[in-house]
Design a protein around this motif. Structure first.
Motif, PDB file in Angstrom:
ATOM      1  N   SER A  44       0.836  -1.208   0.000  1.00  0.00           N
ATOM      2  CA  SER A  44       0.000   0.000   0.000  1.00  0.00           C
ATOM      3  C   SER A  44       0.866   1.252   0.000  1.00  0.00           C
ATOM      4  O   SER A  44       0.565   2.231  -0.687  1.00  0.00           O
ATOM      5  CB  SER A  44      -0.917   0.036   1.222  1.00  0.00           C
ATOM      6  OG  SER A  44      -1.756  -1.087   1.224  1.00  0.00           O
ATOM      7  N   LEU A  64      -6.327   0.388  -6.772  1.00  0.00           N
ATOM      8  CA  LEU A  64      -7.292  -0.633  -6.342  1.00  0.00           C
ATOM      9  C   LEU A  64      -6.634  -1.397  -5.200  1.00  0.00           C
ATOM     10  O   LEU A  64      -5.733  -2.203  -5.429  1.00  0.00           O
ATOM     11  CB  LEU A  64      -7.605  -1.597  -7.493  1.00  0.00           C
ATOM     12  CG  LEU A  64      -8.369  -1.060  -8.697  1.00  0.00           C
ATOM     13  CD1 LEU A  64      -8.603  -2.194  -9.714  1.00  0.00           C
ATOM     14  CD2 LEU A  64      -9.703  -0.456  -8.294  1.00  0.00           C
ATOM     15  N   LEU A  69     -11.275  -3.034  -1.260  1.00  0.00           N
ATOM     16  CA  LEU A  69     -12.289  -3.675  -2.111  1.00  0.00           C
ATOM     17  C   LEU A  69     -13.071  -4.742  -1.345  1.00  0.00           C
ATOM     18  O   LEU A  69     -14.197  -5.058  -1.701  1.00  0.00           O
ATOM     19  CB  LEU A  69     -11.641  -4.267  -3.364  1.00  0.00           C
ATOM     20  CG  LEU A  69     -11.144  -3.231  -4.371  1.00  0.00           C
ATOM     21  CD1 LEU A  69     -10.480  -3.912  -5.558  1.00  0.00           C
ATOM     22  CD2 LEU A  69     -12.272  -2.338  -4.872  1.00  0.00           C
ATOM     23  N   GLY A  72     -16.278  -3.461  -0.310  1.00  0.00           N
ATOM     24  CA  GLY A  72     -17.258  -3.104  -1.340  1.00  0.00           C
ATOM     25  C   GLY A  72     -17.489  -4.255  -2.291  1.00  0.00           C
ATOM     26  O   GLY A  72     -18.161  -5.235  -1.956  1.00  0.00           O
ATOM     27  N   LEU A  73     -16.859  -4.175  -3.452  1.00  0.00           N
ATOM     28  CA  LEU A  73     -17.053  -5.179  -4.510  1.00  0.00           C
ATOM     29  C   LEU A  73     -16.929  -6.613  -4.001  1.00  0.00           C
ATOM     30  O   LEU A  73     -17.710  -7.475  -4.370  1.00  0.00           O
ATOM     31  CB  LEU A  73     -16.026  -4.943  -5.639  1.00  0.00           C
ATOM     32  CG  LEU A  73     -16.060  -5.915  -6.802  1.00  0.00           C
ATOM     33  CD1 LEU A  73     -17.368  -5.790  -7.587  1.00  0.00           C
ATOM     34  CD2 LEU A  73     -14.870  -5.690  -7.740  1.00  0.00           C
ATOM     35  N   ASN A  74     -15.942  -6.851  -3.136  1.00  0.00           N
ATOM     36  CA  ASN A  74     -15.652  -8.224  -2.720  1.00  0.00           C
ATOM     37  C   ASN A  74     -16.081  -8.533  -1.294  1.00  0.00           C
ATOM     38  O   ASN A  74     -15.546  -9.442  -0.667  1.00  0.00           O
ATOM     39  CB  ASN A  74     -14.152  -8.511  -2.906  1.00  0.00           C
ATOM     40  CG  ASN A  74     -13.763  -8.460  -4.370  1.00  0.00           C
ATOM     41  OD1 ASN A  74     -14.600  -8.652  -5.240  1.00  0.00           O
ATOM     42  ND2 ASN A  74     -12.500  -8.183  -4.652  1.00  0.00           N
ATOM     43  N   LYS A  75     -17.072  -7.810  -0.805  1.00  0.00           N
ATOM     44  CA  LYS A  75     -17.453  -7.990   0.602  1.00  0.00           C
ATOM     45  C   LYS A  75     -18.140  -9.323   0.864  1.00  0.00           C
ATOM     46  O   LYS A  75     -18.275  -9.734   2.017  1.00  0.00           O
ATOM     47  CB  LYS A  75     -18.306  -6.814   1.088  1.00  0.00           C
ATOM     48  CG  LYS A  75     -19.710  -6.766   0.568  1.00  0.00           C
ATOM     49  CD  LYS A  75     -20.495  -5.647   1.244  1.00  0.00           C
ATOM     50  CE  LYS A  75     -21.875  -5.550   0.618  1.00  0.00           C
ATOM     51  NZ  LYS A  75     -22.639  -4.424   1.133  1.00  0.00           N
ATOM     52  N   ASP A  76     -18.555 -10.010  -0.199  1.00  0.00           N
ATOM     53  CA  ASP A  76     -19.182 -11.324  -0.028  1.00  0.00           C
ATOM     54  C   ASP A  76     -18.142 -12.446   0.028  1.00  0.00           C
ATOM     55  O   ASP A  76     -18.500 -13.606   0.164  1.00  0.00           O
ATOM     56  CB  ASP A  76     -20.165 -11.591  -1.187  1.00  0.00           C
ATOM     57  CG  ASP A  76     -19.513 -11.427  -2.560  1.00  0.00           C
ATOM     58  OD1 ASP A  76     -18.639 -10.550  -2.708  1.00  0.00           O
ATOM     59  OD2 ASP A  76     -19.873 -12.181  -3.488  1.00  0.00           O
ATOM     60  N   GLU A  86     -11.393 -15.943  -6.432  1.00  0.00           N
ATOM     61  CA  GLU A  86     -12.467 -15.101  -6.960  1.00  0.00           C
ATOM     62  C   GLU A  86     -12.169 -13.618  -6.689  1.00  0.00           C
ATOM     63  O   GLU A  86     -12.433 -12.752  -7.524  1.00  0.00           O
ATOM     64  CB  GLU A  86     -13.811 -15.524  -6.345  1.00  0.00           C
ATOM     65  CG  GLU A  86     -15.013 -14.651  -6.694  1.00  0.00           C
ATOM     66  CD  GLU A  86     -15.381 -14.614  -8.186  1.00  0.00           C
ATOM     67  OE1 GLU A  86     -14.808 -15.373  -8.977  1.00  0.00           O
ATOM     68  OE2 GLU A  86     -16.228 -13.776  -8.544  1.00  0.00           O
ATOM     69  N   ARG A  89      -9.657 -12.607  -9.213  1.00  0.00           N
ATOM     70  CA  ARG A  89     -10.283 -12.581 -10.543  1.00  0.00           C
ATOM     71  C   ARG A  89     -11.056 -11.272 -10.745  1.00  0.00           C
ATOM     72  O   ARG A  89     -10.890 -10.582 -11.751  1.00  0.00           O
ATOM     73  CB  ARG A  89     -11.243 -13.761 -10.717  1.00  0.00           C
ATOM     74  CG  ARG A  89     -11.823 -13.885 -12.135  1.00  0.00           C
ATOM     75  CD  ARG A  89     -12.958 -14.904 -12.244  1.00  0.00           C
ATOM     76  NE  ARG A  89     -14.211 -14.449 -11.647  1.00  0.00           N
ATOM     77  CZ  ARG A  89     -15.083 -13.633 -12.241  1.00  0.00           C
ATOM     78  NH1 ARG A  89     -14.870 -13.194 -13.461  1.00  0.00           N
ATOM     79  NH2 ARG A  89     -16.202 -13.267 -11.619  1.00  0.00           N
ATOM     80  N   ARG A  90     -11.864 -10.908  -9.740  1.00  0.00           N
ATOM     81  CA  ARG A  90     -12.663  -9.692  -9.881  1.00  0.00           C
ATOM     82  C   ARG A  90     -11.783  -8.443  -9.958  1.00  0.00           C
ATOM     83  O   ARG A  90     -12.037  -7.551 -10.761  1.00  0.00           O
ATOM     84  CB  ARG A  90     -13.635  -9.550  -8.698  1.00  0.00           C
ATOM     85  CG  ARG A  90     -14.762 -10.554  -8.737  1.00  0.00           C
ATOM     86  CD  ARG A  90     -15.801 -10.220  -7.673  1.00  0.00           C
ATOM     87  NE  ARG A  90     -16.603 -11.361  -7.320  1.00  0.00           N
ATOM     88  CZ  ARG A  90     -17.373 -11.426  -6.246  1.00  0.00           C
ATOM     89  NH1 ARG A  90     -17.419 -10.402  -5.393  1.00  0.00           N
ATOM     90  NH2 ARG A  90     -18.087 -12.496  -5.992  1.00  0.00           N
ATOM     91  N   GLU A  93     -10.411  -8.198 -13.369  1.00  0.00           N
ATOM     92  CA  GLU A  93     -11.405  -7.725 -14.344  1.00  0.00           C
ATOM     93  C   GLU A  93     -11.589  -6.208 -14.239  1.00  0.00           C
ATOM     94  O   GLU A  93     -11.696  -5.510 -15.243  1.00  0.00           O
ATOM     95  CB  GLU A  93     -12.760  -8.429 -14.133  1.00  0.00           C
ATOM     96  CG  GLU A  93     -12.759  -9.922 -14.461  1.00  0.00           C
ATOM     97  CD  GLU A  93     -12.687 -10.216 -15.965  1.00  0.00           C
ATOM     98  OE1 GLU A  93     -12.746  -9.272 -16.771  1.00  0.00           O
ATOM     99  OE2 GLU A  93     -12.542 -11.406 -16.314  1.00  0.00           O
ATOM    100  N   VAL A  94     -11.652  -5.713 -13.007  1.00  0.00           N
ATOM    101  CA  VAL A  94     -11.852  -4.267 -12.819  1.00  0.00           C
ATOM    102  C   VAL A  94     -10.604  -3.507 -13.281  1.00  0.00           C
ATOM    103  O   VAL A  94     -10.707  -2.463 -13.934  1.00  0.00           O
ATOM    104  CB  VAL A  94     -12.197  -3.944 -11.348  1.00  0.00           C
ATOM    105  CG1 VAL A  94     -12.276  -2.435 -11.127  1.00  0.00           C
ATOM    106  CG2 VAL A  94     -13.513  -4.601 -10.955  1.00  0.00           C
ATOM    107  N   LEU A  97     -10.703  -3.037 -16.917  1.00  0.00           N
ATOM    108  CA  LEU A  97     -11.603  -1.948 -17.305  1.00  0.00           C
ATOM    109  C   LEU A  97     -10.921  -0.590 -17.120  1.00  0.00           C
ATOM    110  O   LEU A  97     -11.014   0.289 -17.972  1.00  0.00           O
ATOM    111  CB  LEU A  97     -12.901  -1.996 -16.486  1.00  0.00           C
ATOM    112  CG  LEU A  97     -13.810  -3.211 -16.696  1.00  0.00           C
ATOM    113  CD1 LEU A  97     -14.951  -3.215 -15.684  1.00  0.00           C
ATOM    114  CD2 LEU A  97     -14.380  -3.235 -18.113  1.00  0.00           C
ATOM    115  N   PHE A  98     -10.234  -0.429 -16.002  1.00  0.00           N
ATOM    116  CA  PHE A  98      -9.535   0.838 -15.740  1.00  0.00           C
ATOM    117  C   PHE A  98      -8.449   1.091 -16.796  1.00  0.00           C
ATOM    118  O   PHE A  98      -8.297   2.210 -17.280  1.00  0.00           O
ATOM    119  CB  PHE A  98      -8.930   0.862 -14.330  1.00  0.00           C
ATOM    120  CG  PHE A  98      -9.870   1.427 -13.306  1.00  0.00           C
ATOM    121  CD1 PHE A  98      -9.923   2.798 -13.072  1.00  0.00           C
ATOM    122  CD2 PHE A  98     -10.714   0.612 -12.573  1.00  0.00           C
ATOM    123  CE1 PHE A  98     -10.794   3.333 -12.131  1.00  0.00           C
ATOM    124  CE2 PHE A  98     -11.594   1.129 -11.635  1.00  0.00           C
ATOM    125  CZ  PHE A  98     -11.640   2.499 -11.411  1.00  0.00           C
TER     126      PHE A  98
END
Lengths: 215, 215
Positions: A44, A64, A69, A72-76, A86, A89-90, A93-94, A97-98
């Motif tokens: 960091s 990122l 994350l 947020g996005l990966n809180k599950d 996973e 992987r996410r 993918e993000v 996109l950036f």
């Protein structure tokens, strides 16, 4: 959506703005700088130093951060091997996109498993072809476990040693160092390098490869 | 990572670049334009037209297209109510990151359920406070089902009517129109408006709210 003569069935599809055009707008080349290493290795710190240094040169980058994350996005997701995969992987993918958006995306994650990092790299082929100019720069924070553990800024190593955290990278879950990577940052003769010195090394690399040039 | 005197335990954390600084660099304000509506209502067409129009004004925007993301970030998800919710949640999280990065993020998704769209809106509070300046602009493509079905560019309505696709929005799964939204685009007196005319309406809205001003 346009009407042409008497027909309502002919649709005009506006051409989307492409990556090259976005890059021209902000005078840089989109890519991903992927920082991997143990907890406490300084990922960091490097990410933020790099972010700041690029900004001071008028370049747009975005961090990122793996920990952030997970709120947020990966809180599950948890920390099982499957969930870690996973998670990576996410983020991959993000990050893609950036980079496609034209940004210099700085991904900072432990990302302990080689296969997961390789899967991200495969999404973002390292190539000089402009069509495939997403570049994953793997930056390996090669900080010894003993030093990370002695720092233990978040107190996580202590908890892991006490068995209160399971599956902690470096303690009871493996960290697989890269077999090859673009940049390796390590202590030299046991002396810690400053974040600025380390991020300068990354900036030089980006510069040399043309990622900071006007497009 | 820096060493201070004899201590290796004092770590200097570089201050990350904030949203305001990024916005200054690219002379715009990060936000999310969320386009919702039936399949075939013209969401992608509007998204690309808006993307192009913003670009011609020197503004950096990026389209998050629901269909495209199902090939990447959301490729593990299907079309059950639960998976649709997760699909929207992830896109909402990514859109939030893009807005935080300073970009005008154009999310284009059927997003049929009100509660899922509301959850995204809640992540991105509409406020004049600069600390909370993420703004979700919900754009509702109010194109009648009959028109969407008569277009059927992808042949999906035909398949859904034949029972070959289950849970298709508008046929055997509900579309819940927004109870309130910032912009509603509809056919006027049965005449289709051009994508340019529609995207101009969105651009005017963004302009009026100060999202395109130099920061």
């Amino acid at each position: 959506m346009s009407s042409l003569g008497n027909s309502n069935n002919i649709f005009w599809q506006e051409c989307p703005v492409g990556k090259l055009e976005r890059q021209k707008l902000i005078n840089q080349k989109g890519c991903v700088v992927w920082i991997t290493g143990l907890s406490g290795s300084g990922k960091s710190t490097l990410a933020f130093a790099l972010n700041r240094q690029l900004y001071s040169r008028g370049k747009l980058s975005y961090v990122l951060d793996g920990d952030n994350l997970r709120h947020g996005l990966n809180k599950d997701l948890g920390f099982s091997a499957e969930d870690r995969t996973e998670n990576i992987r996410r983020v991959g993918e993000v990050a893609k996109l950036f980079a496609d958006a034209g940004m210099i995306c700085i991904a900072s994650l432990i990302s302990p498993y080689r296969k997961d990092r390789d899967a991200c790299r495969a999404k973002l082929p390292d190539s000089n072809f402009i069509e495939a100019s997403f570049l994953t720069k793997a930056v390996f924070m090669n900080t010894p476990l003993s030093l990370c553990e002695s720092r233990d800024a978040k107190g996580l190593y202590k908890l892991a040693r006490a068995g209160k955290i399971k599956g902690f990278t470096g303690i009871d879950d493996p960290y697989e160092p890269p077999l090859q990577c673009e940049i390796e940052l390590q202590q030299i003769d046991g002396i810690c390098r400053t974040p600025t010195a380390m991020s300068e090394q990354v900036v030089s690399y980006l510069e040399e490869k043309g990622y900071l040039e006007d497009q």
